[in-house]
Every structure is written in C-alpha cells, then in structure tokens.
Write an enzyme that holds these catalytic residues in place. Structure first.
Site, PDB file in Angstrom:
ATOM      1  N   SER A 173     -20.423  74.774 -26.311  1.00 31.56           N
ATOM      2  CA  SER A 173     -21.673  74.755 -25.552  1.00 31.56           C
ATOM      3  C   SER A 173     -22.305  76.133 -25.372  1.00 31.56           C
ATOM      4  O   SER A 173     -23.523  76.248 -25.248  1.00 31.56           O
ATOM      5  CB  SER A 173     -21.432  74.119 -24.180  1.00 31.56           C
ATOM      6  OG  SER A 173     -21.029  72.772 -24.320  1.00 31.56           O
ATOM      7  N   GLN A 174     -21.480  77.184 -25.281  1.00 30.17           N
ATOM      8  CA  GLN A 174     -22.049  78.516 -25.104  1.00 30.17           C
ATOM      9  C   GLN A 174     -22.739  78.946 -26.400  1.00 30.17           C
ATOM     10  O   GLN A 174     -22.207  78.655 -27.474  1.00 30.17           O
ATOM     11  CB  GLN A 174     -20.939  79.534 -24.783  1.00 30.17           C
ATOM     12  CG  GLN A 174     -21.489  80.817 -24.170  1.00 30.17           C
ATOM     13  CD  GLN A 174     -20.395  81.862 -23.890  1.00 30.17           C
ATOM     14  OE1 GLN A 174     -19.254  81.711 -24.315  1.00 30.17           O
ATOM     15  NE2 GLN A 174     -20.745  82.905 -23.191  1.00 30.17           N
ATOM     16  N   PRO A 302     -16.128  78.192 -34.923  1.00 26.37           N
ATOM     17  CA  PRO A 302     -16.812  79.442 -35.295  1.00 26.37           C
ATOM     18  C   PRO A 302     -16.390  80.663 -34.486  1.00 26.37           C
ATOM     19  O   PRO A 302     -16.832  81.767 -34.800  1.00 26.37           O
ATOM     20  CB  PRO A 302     -18.293  79.114 -35.048  1.00 26.37           C
ATOM     21  CG  PRO A 302     -18.279  78.059 -33.999  1.00 26.37           C
ATOM     22  CD  PRO A 302     -17.034  77.249 -34.242  1.00 26.37           C
ATOM     23  N   GLY A 304     -13.223  82.863 -32.035  1.00 22.64           N
ATOM     24  CA  GLY A 304     -11.787  83.055 -31.852  1.00 22.64           C
ATOM     25  C   GLY A 304     -11.301  82.170 -30.717  1.00 22.64           C
ATOM     26  O   GLY A 304     -10.309  81.460 -30.832  1.00 22.64           O
ATOM     27  N   GLU A 332      -9.345  85.071 -23.092  1.00 17.30           N
ATOM     28  CA  GLU A 332      -9.915  83.803 -22.595  1.00 17.30           C
ATOM     29  C   GLU A 332      -9.413  83.500 -21.183  1.00 17.30           C
ATOM     30  O   GLU A 332     -10.148  82.998 -20.342  1.00 17.30           O
ATOM     31  CB  GLU A 332      -9.615  82.649 -23.551  1.00 17.30           C
ATOM     32  CG  GLU A 332     -10.074  82.856 -25.006  1.00 17.30           C
ATOM     33  CD  GLU A 332     -11.509  83.339 -25.170  1.00 17.30           C
ATOM     34  OE1 GLU A 332     -12.334  83.113 -24.264  1.00 17.30           O
ATOM     35  OE2 GLU A 332     -11.803  83.973 -26.203  1.00 17.30           O
ATOM     36  N   GLU A 354     -18.513  89.489 -20.606  1.00 16.72           N
ATOM     37  CA  GLU A 354     -17.601  89.937 -21.669  1.00 16.72           C
ATOM     38  C   GLU A 354     -17.007  91.330 -21.422  1.00 16.72           C
ATOM     39  O   GLU A 354     -15.849  91.572 -21.728  1.00 16.72           O
ATOM     40  CB  GLU A 354     -18.300  89.872 -23.034  1.00 16.72           C
ATOM     41  CG  GLU A 354     -18.698  88.458 -23.452  1.00 16.72           C
ATOM     42  CD  GLU A 354     -17.534  87.478 -23.599  1.00 16.72           C
ATOM     43  OE1 GLU A 354     -16.369  87.920 -23.683  1.00 16.72           O
ATOM     44  OE2 GLU A 354     -17.800  86.258 -23.598  1.00 16.72           O
ATOM     45  N   TYR A 419     -19.131  93.594 -25.166  1.00 14.37           N
ATOM     46  CA  TYR A 419     -17.669  93.566 -25.016  1.00 14.37           C
ATOM     47  C   TYR A 419     -17.093  94.967 -24.801  1.00 14.37           C
ATOM     48  O   TYR A 419     -16.462  95.248 -23.783  1.00 14.37           O
ATOM     49  CB  TYR A 419     -17.028  92.968 -26.281  1.00 14.37           C
ATOM     50  CG  TYR A 419     -17.234  91.486 -26.451  1.00 14.37           C
ATOM     51  CD1 TYR A 419     -18.454  90.976 -26.904  1.00 14.37           C
ATOM     52  CD2 TYR A 419     -16.210  90.583 -26.196  1.00 14.37           C
ATOM     53  CE1 TYR A 419     -18.644  89.609 -27.085  1.00 14.37           C
ATOM     54  CE2 TYR A 419     -16.390  89.212 -26.379  1.00 14.37           C
ATOM     55  CZ  TYR A 419     -17.604  88.737 -26.820  1.00 14.37           C
ATOM     56  OH  TYR A 419     -17.784  87.385 -26.989  1.00 14.37           O
ATOM     57  N   ARG A 594     -16.775  82.924 -37.466  1.00 10.69           N
ATOM     58  CA  ARG A 594     -17.899  83.730 -37.927  1.00 10.69           C
ATOM     59  C   ARG A 594     -17.553  85.209 -38.041  1.00 10.69           C
ATOM     60  O   ARG A 594     -17.976  85.880 -38.983  1.00 10.69           O
ATOM     61  CB  ARG A 594     -19.091  83.527 -36.993  1.00 10.69           C
ATOM     62  CG  ARG A 594     -20.338  84.254 -37.468  1.00 10.69           C
ATOM     63  CD  ARG A 594     -21.530  83.922 -36.626  1.00 10.69           C
ATOM     64  NE  ARG A 594     -21.388  84.395 -35.262  1.00 10.69           N
ATOM     65  CZ  ARG A 594     -22.385  84.437 -34.387  1.00 10.69           C
ATOM     66  NH1 ARG A 594     -23.577  84.005 -34.743  1.00 10.69           N
ATOM     67  NH2 ARG A 594     -22.193  84.870 -33.166  1.00 10.69           N
TER      68      ARG A 594
HETATM   69  N1  BES Z   1     -17.133  83.308 -24.636  1.00  9.42           N
HETATM   70  C1  BES Z   1     -16.780  83.964 -25.828  1.00  9.42           C
HETATM   71  C2  BES Z   1     -17.292  83.285 -27.074  1.00  9.42           C
HETATM   72  C3  BES Z   1     -18.791  83.126 -27.133  1.00  9.42           C
HETATM   73  C4  BES Z   1     -19.654  84.104 -26.668  1.00  9.42           C
HETATM   74  C5  BES Z   1     -19.323  81.982 -27.675  1.00  9.42           C
HETATM   75  C6  BES Z   1     -21.029  83.912 -26.720  1.00  9.42           C
HETATM   76  C7  BES Z   1     -20.689  81.799 -27.736  1.00  9.42           C
HETATM   77  C8  BES Z   1     -21.551  82.763 -27.263  1.00  9.42           C
HETATM   78  C9  BES Z   1     -15.272  84.143 -25.946  1.00  9.42           C
HETATM   79  O1  BES Z   1     -14.657  84.461 -24.744  1.00  9.42           O
HETATM   80  C10 BES Z   1     -15.026  85.318 -26.834  1.00  9.42           C
HETATM   81  O2  BES Z   1     -15.403  86.387 -26.456  1.00  9.42           O
HETATM   82  N2  BES Z   1     -14.392  85.096 -27.974  1.00  9.42           N
HETATM   83  C11 BES Z   1     -14.027  86.145 -28.875  1.00  9.42           C
HETATM   84  C12 BES Z   1     -12.584  86.471 -28.615  1.00  9.42           C
HETATM   85  C13 BES Z   1     -12.228  87.872 -28.612  1.00  9.42           C
HETATM   86  C14 BES Z   1     -13.146  88.868 -28.019  1.00  9.42           C
HETATM   87  C15 BES Z   1     -10.793  88.102 -28.182  1.00  9.42           C
HETATM   88  C16 BES Z   1     -14.203  85.633 -30.277  1.00  9.42           C
HETATM   89  O3  BES Z   1     -14.441  84.436 -30.433  1.00  9.42           O
HETATM   90  O4  BES Z   1     -14.099  86.390 -31.213  1.00  9.42           O
HETATM   91 ZN    ZN Z   2     -15.150  86.440 -24.132  1.00  6.41          ZN
END
Ligand code: BES
Ligand code: ZN
Length: 640
Positions: A173-174, A302, A304, A332, A354, A419, A594
């Site tokens: 959803s995000q 798509p 992590g 997470e 983030e 991040y 991705r």
């Molecule tokens: N919430 C994010 C993933 C996200 C952000 C999805 C914005 C859609 C829009 C998740 O917590 C994240 O940051 N995932 C990272 C993991 C990593 C930083 C350890 C990822 O998917 O690469």
């Molecule tokens: Zn995150």
C-alpha cells in the site's frame, strides 16, 4: 544525471499542482458534485480527502479474493466523524469500480442508498470519490471491486511462488497504493482502526496486518477469516497476503510465515527475532502492537521489506543462510516506533519515517551484535548515499530532507536522502549532545506523539523545546536549517568508521595492483565494500580481466547473498564481464526487488551487448514484475 535517476524522475508527472479539468462520471446522474481537480492548500497534496470536514475513524472490510478474475470484491464500511454538517465524504480511489454506496443513520437499522460521484482520473492521485451524506449519517458502505490493474495488488501465478504449488496475492500500500484496493482517506496523517472479513478459496490462507479473530468454512469452498486492529493506522499500512502460507512460532511474541518449502530456512534466518524485539524495547520504549511476525513473500516483491503492523512483509532474498542481512528486519521492526507509531504527516516528511528508522535500526544492531556490526552498516550507508548524491548533482531539490513532492509521485521520495542523510542528521545530534540527553529525547518524541502524524516543522519545534542539554565538550550545535532544508551533505556530517571495512578497502587496492590478499574470512558486507572500492577504471588491466580473476578465486557469480550478488552483477554488467550473463538473466527473471534489478539493467546499458541483453531479458521478465518495479524499468528501458 544517470539514466537510473532519469528513470526514477520520469515517474514524475507535474500534475498535482496544475489544475486539470475534472470530468465527473456521475452515478446516478442527479449527483453531480464539482470536485476540485487538485487537493486544497494546507492539505496533503497526495490525497483528495478533507478530514477537517468529514473524517474516517474506522474501516471495516468485507472482501472475497477471486484468483480467477484477479479482483477483490465486496465492501468497505467507514465510520465517520463529521465536523461540517453538509459536507460530503471525500475518499481516494484508483482503479476501483464503485457499484453502490449506502449510508447508515444512527436511529435506523437498515441502510439507505446515497448518491456519489467519481471525479475524472488524475494521473498520480487517481479519482476522488465524493459521497453525499444524509443529515445525521454516521457510516458509509461502499460496495466495490478492484481491477486487475490495481497497483496495490500483485497476483502471482504458481510459477512465481517459491513452492510453485499455488497462486498468491499480496498487497503493497505504501506510498499511495492503498486507494487502489480500498476506497479510503489515503493520507499518512489520517488514522483509522481496522476490521476485516476475508473470504479466500480453501487451500489458501489469508494473513492480514491485524489480529486474527476467527475462521470458519464458508460457501463455495471458501474460508472466512475475521481480523481486527484496534490501534488506528494510516491507510498505507493496510496489508493482506493470501497464499499457501504456514507459520512457526519463534518466541513468545514472534513468529514467521512463509510457503512450506521456505519455512525451515526462514525460521533459521530469523532466530534472533525475539531478541531484536526485546532490544528495540530497551532502546525506544514498549512495543505497542502485541505480536511481531515476519511474512516471507515470493521474490517478485518490489521492496526489501514493508513494515505492515504486526506482520512485516519481506523479500525472500533476505534469506542469505547466515543471518547477514537481518539488518532489514531490525529496520522494519524499528518502524513499529518511527513510522507506525509516529508517522510522517505527509510524504514530504518521509525522512521522519525512514531517517529515524535507520537510526533506530542501527541502535538495535549495536545492542545485539555490537558496535562494529552497526558501524559497518553506517559506513556502507554513507558510502551509498554519496554515490546517490553524486548521481543527483543536477537535482539539488531532491537532496533536501524536507522534500517538496507536490506534483510528483511520492514513490519518488524513496532515495538514500530520506534514509541515510536523515539518519546522519540524528546521529549528528546524538554526537553533539550525547546519548544521555539524546536517548530520552528520542523516546519522548515517540511517547508524546504516539498514534499521530508529524511534520518536519513539528520535529524542529520539538527539538528546540526539548533538547536543551548542554553540548558535549568540543562539540558545536548542528545547523538544523542547513540539515533540513539545504541540498547535499553538511560538512559536519558524521563519518562512521569500521575497521573490518577499512581492511576490505585496502585489500581491494592490493588486489587491483596485482598483489596477493588474504580475504578468505571476509563477510558478505566486507565483500560489498571491497567491490565498491575496487579501482577498475584506472587500472593497467582491463576491468573484465580483473573481474574474471576475482570470480575464479571467490566465485561471486555463484554468490548466495543477494546483496553481494547484486553488487557483483552491477560490476559485471557495467564492465561487460560476459561469463556472468547467464546469472544476470536468471536473477532478473526471478527477483523483482527494485533496488537490485534497476541498477543491474542500468549497468547493462553501459555497453551495446549489455543493452541488447537488457532488452531481451526485460521482454521476458516484464509481465512478472510488480507495477512499481515495472514502472521504473519502463522509464529506464522504454515501455514495449
Ligand atoms: N517502508 C519502506 C518501504 C517503502 C518506502 C515502500 C516507500 C514504499 C514507499 C521499508 O521500510 C524500507 O525502507 N524498505 C527497505 C529496507 C531497507 C532500508 C533495510 C527496502 O525495501 O529496501
Ligand atoms: Zn523503512
């Protein structure tokens, strides 16, 4: 600007702020409601909702999963708080077919059909759904179905799952994809409690980011499960997965879900989950969501990981076999505070989600695995941020933490700036005031803003009001304005150090110069740093020859650690190391994350043979990618 960033930037459509004429498709015809084509000033630019007039406080879903038609069908019942008597309820939708809308009056048991209007589609935001509310109506029920094009859902064929034993559906959803499977107020500053009843065909198990209350056998071989989440959440945290899923308990509050064939590996990889949860609580306060579970999705996912409440969704590429990628779980899990408890009020405040999460993630890693392990992550993080900032040199606006996203897709905000620059800012504050002062500050940020959305301005005010401790000796106060509102990395940005990585960088230089190195005991993260430090351009030997020698000695093309493999395949692709082509093909046709696939395709474009290979692979792999990955790749390679 690199092609990769062009691809990301191409997702931008400058439409949120440009008034596009709305042509309402009206059902029934009497209900013409002229909606503004764009959200209003002062409101979230990525939502049509007007919560100051009518707000949704609770969502009750009643949905049937149809694997044949690739749709969810049913209803969403929305409980309302009405602040402006005759204002309509305005919801976000995208790719939804609205069948009927009913309203409920407190003194009546039956529901009455009410008029609604769907505004013309906006290229990023979708369609505003406006519902007329009879006087006194306190609930609305929208009968609807999703469409196979709904970007928040990915329907996988059996061949796309790990066990190849059945179909699979999951949601993501995000940032603003919830509206493509639930008509809702899809703004991170608006929270609602959730209840759901999901009917799914029998061999499949529905798992929601909520507590399961009951299950019973329903008609047509379906199993009906009910769920609830009392803690109010923003719509981007709504989540559902349906597949051949099983779970195993790990600790008193922790468990892991996966397809049966994946479960043993998942269980071993996540053995530290309960310890992580305990360490996180010690760092940032009580965990407020009851249980913490991890669900391993098929490889097309798509991202992590996605911090869905009570059940984080993760990519199977995290299963390295040696727990070397568990920082993703720490990440997470950290979102249970930064993000899920205290949420960015709008997507321009995304760094609050983030940046805080990366900061807390590393505090968790430090508590469990020690300072060096956390510093390794911090060094690699800053290193990658610098690579990205260099690629963004012609887009200074995107280097700002408090990012202006109006007119853009909020998925564009997912860069290392939010991040890693965000985490460096918090680390800079920690360095200036010391943990004795900074830790209580962070905790107060979470405690006092629990279950609310917060803006960058609110953070700044809280910082001024609450972080009053004297500077540590020799420290200066960071320039908060520069950190939040200016591009680039301030001079005073912390420079994390990790001895094991310094060793790896030294080894890379030695190796490139043709000298012997002793790298047998290198960890995957040391190898990643080694590969990034390898001087391939200015060496006396062709890059492909250096890569061949490395591969013969250390077998990178056969690496099982996806983070390391993707780093290696990027180099192989960029420098035309052809023996890796088969592995590149296999990886790009089986993994949809991705962050991995986009840079490999981009690197392939560096040579003519590589570009031909990229197009050939993409033609085969494209239908299997999630809409988010597919969209980015279409921008890079051109849609077919
Ligand atoms: N919430 C994010 C993933 C996200 C952000 C999805 C914005 C859609 C829009 C998740 O917590 C994240 O940051 N995932 C990272 C993991 C990593 C930083 C350890 C990822 O998917 O690469
Ligand atoms: Zn995150």
């Amino acid at each position: 600007m690199s092609r990769l960033l062009v691809a990301l930037a191409a997702l931008t459509v400058s439409a949120c702020s440009a008034p596009a004429p709305a042509t309402p498709i009206v059902t029934p015809p009497a209900a013409v409601v002229q909606l503004p084509a764009v959200p209003q000033p002062g409101r979230d630019p990525h939502s049509f909702a007007r919560p100051d007039e009518v707000r949704v406080d609770a969502i009750e879903l009643d949905l049937t999963v149809d694997f044949d038609a690739h749709v969810l069908r049913g209803s969403a019942t929305l409980a309302l708080t009405r602040s402006v008597a005759d204002a309509p309820l305005v919801l976000d939708t995208r790719d939804l077919e609205i069948e009927r809308v009913e309203a409920h009056l407190p003194d009546r048991t039956d529901w009455v059909t009410t008029t609604h209007a769907l505004a013309g589609p906006h290229p990023i935001l979708g369609q505003a759904l406006s519902v007329d509310l009879p006087p006194g109506a306190d609930r609305v029920r929208v009968h609807y179905r999703t469409s196979p094009a709904s970007t928040g859902l990915q329907w996988l064929a059996p061949e796309q799952t790990s066990d190849r034993a059945g179909e699979f559906l999951y949601t993501q959803s995000q940032a603003i994809h919830a509206r493509s499977w639930v008509p809702c107020q899809d703004s991170p500053g608006i929270r609602a409690a959730v209840a759901a009843r999901i009917a799914a065909p029998a061999p499949y198990r529905a798992v929601m980011a909520a507590e399961e209350l009951s299950n019973e056998t329903g008609p047509n071989g379906h199993v009906l499960r009910t769920f609830k989440l009392d803690q109010p959440i923003p719509a981007y945290l709504l989540a559902l997965a349906v597949g051949r899923l099983e779970s195993v308990q790990l600790g008193p509050r922790t468990a892991v879900w996966a397809e049966p064939g994946v479960l043993p590996r998942a269980r071993a990889e996540f053995a530290d989950l309960e310890a992580m949860l305990t360490a996180a609580e010690a760092a940032v306060g009580p965990y407020r969501w009851g249980r913490y579970e991890v669900l391993v999705l098929p490889a097309a996912f798509p991202f992590g990981g996605m911090e869905n409440p009570r059940v984080t969704f993760v990519t199977p590429t995290i299963l390295a076999g040696d727990r070397s990628l568990v920082s993703l779980i720490a990440h997470e899990l950290a979102h249970s505070w930064s993000g899920n408890l205290v949420t960015n009020a709008t997507w321009r405040d995304f760094w609050l989600n983030e940046g805080f999460t990366v900061y807390v993630e590393r505090r968790i890693l430090e508590a469990i695995y020690g300072r060096e392990r956390a510093e390794v992550e911090a060094v690699l993080g800053r290193e990658h941020l610098e690579i990205e900032l260099a690629d963004m040199s012609d887009r200074p606006g995107d280097q700002i933490l408090h990012l202006d996203l109006s007119g853009r897709d909020p998925d564009d905000a997912v860069t290392d700036v939010a991040y890693e620059k965000g985490a460096l800012f918090l680390r800079r504050l920690e360095q200036a005031y010391g943990r004795d002062a900074f830790d209580p500050f962070v905790r107060a940020w979470f405690d006092r803003h629990a279950f609310t959305g917060q803006t960058t301005e609110a953070f700044r005010a809280f910082l001024t009001a609450e972080l009053k401790a004297p500077l540590l000796p020799g420290q200066t106060a960071p320039d908060v304005d520069r950190w939040l509102e200016a591009p680039g990395l301030p001079e005073d940005a912390p420079r994390p150090q990790a001895a094991s990585l310094t060793l790896a960088a030294d080894a890379a230089r030695e190796f490139a110069a043709g000298r012997k190195i002793d790298a047998r005991a290198f960890s995957p993260l040391q190898w990643i740093h080694f590969l990034r430090a390898l001087p391939l351009k200015d060496g006396s030997r062709p890059a492909a020859a250096v890569l061949a020698e490395l591969d013969a000695a250390y077998h990178f093309t056969a690496a099982g650690n996806a983070e390391l493999l993707s780093e290696w395949l990027i180099l192989a692709a960029r420098h035309g190391y052809r023996p890796a082509d088969a592995r590149i093909r296999e990886f790009l046709t089986s993994v949809g994350r991705r962050k991995y696939v986009l840079p490999i395709y981009d690197a392939l474009l560096a040579t003519p043979e590589g570009a031909a290979l990229a197009r050939e692979i993409f033609a085969v792999a494209r239908p299997g990618y999630h809409a988010i990955t597919r969209g980015s790749l279409d921008a890079l390679l051109g849609a077919p």
